[in-house]
Enzyme design. Structure first.
Site, PDB file in Angstrom:
ATOM      1  N   GLU A   1      -3.170   3.021   1.563  1.00  0.00           N
ATOM      2  CA  GLU A   1      -2.644   3.606   0.315  1.00  0.00           C
ATOM      3  C   GLU A   1      -2.970   5.090   0.243  1.00  0.00           C
ATOM      4  O   GLU A   1      -2.116   5.911  -0.115  1.00  0.00           O
ATOM      5  CB  GLU A   1      -3.223   2.893  -0.914  1.00  0.00           C
TER       6      GLU A   1
ATOM      7  N   HIS B   1       0.800  -1.234   0.000  1.00  0.00           N
ATOM      8  CA  HIS B   1       0.000   0.000   0.000  1.00  0.00           C
ATOM      9  C   HIS B   1       0.832   1.283   0.000  1.00  0.00           C
ATOM     10  O   HIS B   1       0.337   2.329  -0.387  1.00  0.00           O
ATOM     11  CB  HIS B   1      -0.895   0.039   1.253  1.00  0.00           C
TER      12      HIS B   1
END
Length: 289
Positions: free
Chosen positions: A129, A75
């Site tokens: 993310e 991520h």
């Protein structure tokens, strides 16, 4: 006899595969190994790696670590994480997905070039993310989770629109169309399609797969954003779709008068878990009542 098919296109994406491979390589050396957050949004895969010695930590726990190895998952992370690691003499094993890494660089460059513009990220608030992407802008980027939030933008100012790599392509295009229709004269609007094609292509593929079977078992962790999107697509195409995390959630009553069962999953679903579900169904069907 029920026919059970596992979708060939399901399973770990490139970024997750690389992160897990890096973790396994480090753990094979027998030294303590930390991972910042769940390496993948799948509880059973996390358990497997924990049994091998992987220690999952959060950002608060990271502050207390010194002189150790810490893996950053696919991520990605904001710049502050790298700065903290330098201060605490932590060796970073960086498994950030190349697609995410490229996106971080693009957002950072845009922010530095035009700090007065609105940098907008279509993504899930609080998602690892997205936190990494927002961190490239000193936390000034605006996050839009759903189409109806686009009205919050100031259409008299420049807008640069990006997307979390695993979001819906259709919804992203709706947001683009709305901004194009409302952006005021003199303001710049640019959009950058940063959705990972390996993920986006799974939508039409999984829709075809769902249509080919009487019942669909969608296997993924309930934390997985990508899993929710793909499961909803399955359910739309085939109402007899069930979201499960593993074989023990399977109800054999789902398969009464059923000929074919399709098993598929998210980019965070390991192949071995889908195989386990298939084995469970076939063993239960063959066992005497």
């Amino acid at each position: 006899m029920i026919q059970v098919e596992i979708d060939n296109g399901s399973g770990f994406c490139f970024g997750v595969t690389t992160a897990i491979k890096k973790a396994e390589e480090e753990l094979a050396e027998g030294k303590p190994m930390y991972c910042l957050g769940d390496i993948v949004h799948n509880g059973m895969e996390v358990e497997r790696l924990t049994a091998m010695g992987l220690i999952t930590i959060n950002h608060e726990q990271l502050k207390d670590l010194h002189d150790v190895k810490v893996l950053l998952r696919a991520h990605g992370e904001p710049p502050e994480t790298y700065e903290l690691a330098r201060r605490n003499n932590i060796e970073i094993i960086d498994a950030t997905c190349p697609v995410v890494l490229q996106l971080q660089k693009r957002i950072k460059k845009q922010f530095l070039n035009n700090p007065d513009a609105q940098i907008v990220i279509f993504g899930k608030n609080g998602h690892a993310e997205v936190l990494g992407l927002v961190g490239q802008t000193k936390s000034e980027a605006i996050v839009i989770e759903h189409f109806d939030e686009v009205t919050r933008l100031d259409f008299s100012k420049d807008i640069y629109l990006y997307s979390q790599t695993t979001k819906s392509l259709d919804e992203f295009h709706r947001i683009i169309e709305y901004i194009q229709a409302h952006i005021q004269k003199g303001a710049i609007f640019k959009s950058f399609d940063t959705i990972c094609r390996q993920v986006a292509n799974r939508m039409p593929n999984i829709a075809r797969f769902a249509a080919q079977h009487d019942v669909i078992l969608f296997v993924s962790g309930r934390k997985s954003s990508n899993g929710k999107v793909l499961y909803n697509e399955c359910k739309k195409i085939n109402p007899n779709s069930y979201h499960i995390e593993g074989a023990k959630e399977i109800d054999m009553n789902w398969f009464k008068d059923v000929q074919t069962v399709g098993i598929c999953g998210a980019t965070s679903t390991p192949k071995w878990l889908m195989e386990e579900c298939k084995t469970f169904i076939l063993s239960k069907e063959q066992s005497p009542v």
